[in-house]
Design a protein around this motif. Sequence first.
Motif, short mmCIF file in Angstrom:
data_model
loop_
_atom_site.label_atom_id
_atom_site.label_comp_id
_atom_site.label_asym_id
_atom_site.label_seq_id
_atom_site.Cartn_x
_atom_site.Cartn_y
_atom_site.Cartn_z
N GLN A 1 0.85 -1.30 -0.23
CA GLN A 1 0.00 0.04 -0.04
C GLN A 1 0.90 1.25 0.03
N THR A 2 0.36 2.36 -0.42
CA THR A 2 1.08 3.59 -0.59
C THR A 2 0.02 4.84 -0.37
N GLY A 3 0.62 5.91 -0.18
CA GLY A 3 -0.27 7.20 0.17
C GLY A 3 0.63 8.24 -0.67
N SER A 4 -0.30 9.26 -0.98
CA SER A 4 0.32 10.20 -1.82
C SER A 4 -0.59 11.72 -1.36
N ALA A 5 0.04 12.69 -0.81
CA ALA A 5 -0.71 13.92 -0.26
C ALA A 5 0.04 15.08 -1.09
N ASN A 6 -0.80 16.01 -1.73
CA ASN A 6 -0.33 17.15 -2.29
C ASN A 6 0.04 18.19 -1.11
N THR A 7 1.02 18.68 -1.13
CA THR A 7 1.30 19.95 -0.09
C THR A 7 1.60 21.42 -0.82
N ASN A 8 1.26 22.44 -0.11
CA ASN A 8 1.32 23.74 -0.61
C ASN A 8 1.98 24.70 0.11
N PRO A 9 2.81 25.60 -0.37
CA PRO A 9 3.44 26.63 0.45
C PRO A 9 2.04 27.54 0.92
N SER A 10 2.47 27.80 2.21
CA SER A 10 1.27 28.62 3.09
C SER A 10 1.36 30.29 2.63
N ASP A 11 2.49 30.72 1.97
CA ASP A 11 2.42 32.18 1.63
C ASP A 11 3.46 32.32 0.66
N SER A 12 3.63 33.42 0.46
CA SER A 12 4.53 34.01 -1.02
C SER A 12 6.16 33.84 -0.51
N ALA A 13 6.17 33.57 0.94
CA ALA A 13 7.72 33.23 1.18
C ALA A 13 7.87 31.81 1.42
N ASP A 14 6.73 31.08 1.13
CA ASP A 14 7.02 29.37 1.41
C ASP A 14 7.27 29.12 2.77
N ASP A 15 6.81 29.98 3.51
CA ASP A 15 6.96 30.00 5.18
C ASP A 15 6.79 28.55 5.71
N GLU A 16 5.64 27.85 5.34
CA GLU A 16 5.25 26.66 5.74
C GLU A 16 4.70 26.07 4.58
N TYR A 17 4.25 24.57 4.64
CA TYR A 17 3.81 23.90 3.63
C TYR A 17 2.78 23.19 4.52
N ILE A 18 1.52 23.38 3.82
CA ILE A 18 0.11 23.06 4.00
C ILE A 18 -0.27 21.76 3.61
N THR A 19 -0.47 20.63 4.35
CA THR A 19 -1.28 19.30 3.85
C THR A 19 -2.49 18.98 4.30
N SER A 20 -3.41 18.47 3.80
CA SER A 20 -4.60 18.21 4.26
C SER A 20 -4.87 16.70 4.76
N VAL A 21 -5.42 16.85 6.12
CA VAL A 21 -5.18 15.27 6.80
C VAL A 21 -6.73 15.19 7.32
N SER A 22 -7.22 14.12 7.09
CA SER A 22 -8.68 13.49 7.70
C SER A 22 -8.39 12.75 8.95
N ILE A 23 -9.15 13.55 9.84
CA ILE A 23 -9.30 12.82 11.37
C ILE A 23 -10.78 12.27 11.32
N GLY A 24 -11.02 11.23 12.11
CA GLY A 24 -12.12 10.75 12.63
C GLY A 24 -13.13 10.30 11.53
N GLY A 97 -3.06 11.29 2.32
CA GLY A 97 -2.91 10.77 1.02
C GLY A 97 -3.43 9.49 0.60
N GLY A 98 -4.75 9.04 1.21
CA GLY A 98 -5.36 7.81 1.02
C GLY A 98 -5.14 6.66 1.70
N PHE A 99 -4.04 6.87 2.65
CA PHE A 99 -3.62 5.96 3.54
C PHE A 99 -3.98 6.07 4.85
N SER A 100 -4.88 5.08 5.48
CA SER A 100 -5.33 5.19 7.01
C SER A 100 -4.74 4.79 8.02
#
Length: 329
Positions: A1-24, A97-100
């Motif tokens: 099994q595998t997982g793949s999640a997109n991640t995006n810079p939080s702002d124009s300075a790439d300060d942080e990278y944000i990834t969506s996570v499902s809980i519950g 990324g689809g892996f639970s």
Amino acid sequence: QTGSANTNPSDSADDEYITSVSIGTPAQVLPLDFDTGSSDLWVFSSETPKSSASGHVTYSPSKSSTAKKLSGSTWSIEYGDKSSSSGDVYTDIVTIGGFSVKTQAVESATKVSTQFVQDTVISGLVGLGFDVGNQVSPRPQKTWFSNAASSLAEPLFTADLRHQETGSYNFGFIDTSLAKGTIGYTPADGSEGYWGFTATGYSVGGAKLNRNSITGIADTGTTLLLLPDNIVDAYYNNVESAEYDDSQEGVVFDCSEDLPSFSFGVGGQTITISGDLLNLTPIEEGSSTCFGGLQSSADIGINIFGDVALKAALVVFDLGNERLGWAQK
Ligand SMILES: CC[C@H](C)[C@H](NC(=O)[C@H](C)NC(=O)[C@@H](CCSC)NC[C@@H](N)Cc1ccccc1)C(=O)O
């Protein structure tokens, strides 16, 4: 099994990278900061003081049919930038990324420091460091990746962070098409909870690598490349307008400067960070003074290959073989 999640810079300075996570159950989706420099998955929740949680997406264990209180357990963390958080612990299904992972420790914040209160683009962190760094007591908990590893095709994950564009965290497989260069591997030291490694040398502006090794950590949760003063000076000696700015607490320069690249050796490969990746951002909107992506690690006492360095590479965090892989992008 595998997982793949997109991640995006939080702002124009790439300060942080944000990834969506499902809980519950039903899924509650939170924007989280994946952090190889720590080992706790914690979230803003229904237990976070309302004043602190305003503007943040929160996790409500009471609304999840699969949430269970880990009674008697608490957690408390302090980070290198003096930010902190603490609270109690639930277990719940966490899907990335689809892996639970069915029974993941989800650390619910009852207290968060101002840095986190103000950082409304994220609702917490997913620690991807080694389990030894987990701060739950009395019984430390495993990271999401540690729980997932035995079910993944391979016990590894990759980080492909990008400047102002969508990147990815892949779990259980290596998509070599994400890189131009060959992956060079070097031993990882997980004893402190971080992904520690040693670079074999460095150079400025495409010169030949020297043989001065640099020991540090690969930290997706830190924005900058933080190295010893002698290296920082050697770099900025090539930047005419560079100067230390007390109020910015770092080296700044004219945004018009054509910055040299910075290269380091690792696992037999050379990773080159282009000059434009080393110009992080104007010190304020519209300013012609820019803040450097390379700064001193002297105040922290540990060298950190943060996002500025990671953006130049496809990085393989290989738990199974306790090694780090780096390939030029
Ligand atoms: C030295 C820093 C403290 C005190 C030390 N804590 C750590 O090392 C923690 C786990 N890791 C961190 O503070 C650093 C790595 C080591 S720096 C010495 N990375 C995680 C950080 N970037 C997480 C973060 C993300 C977004 C916003 C803020 C903070 C400890 O517990 O001993």
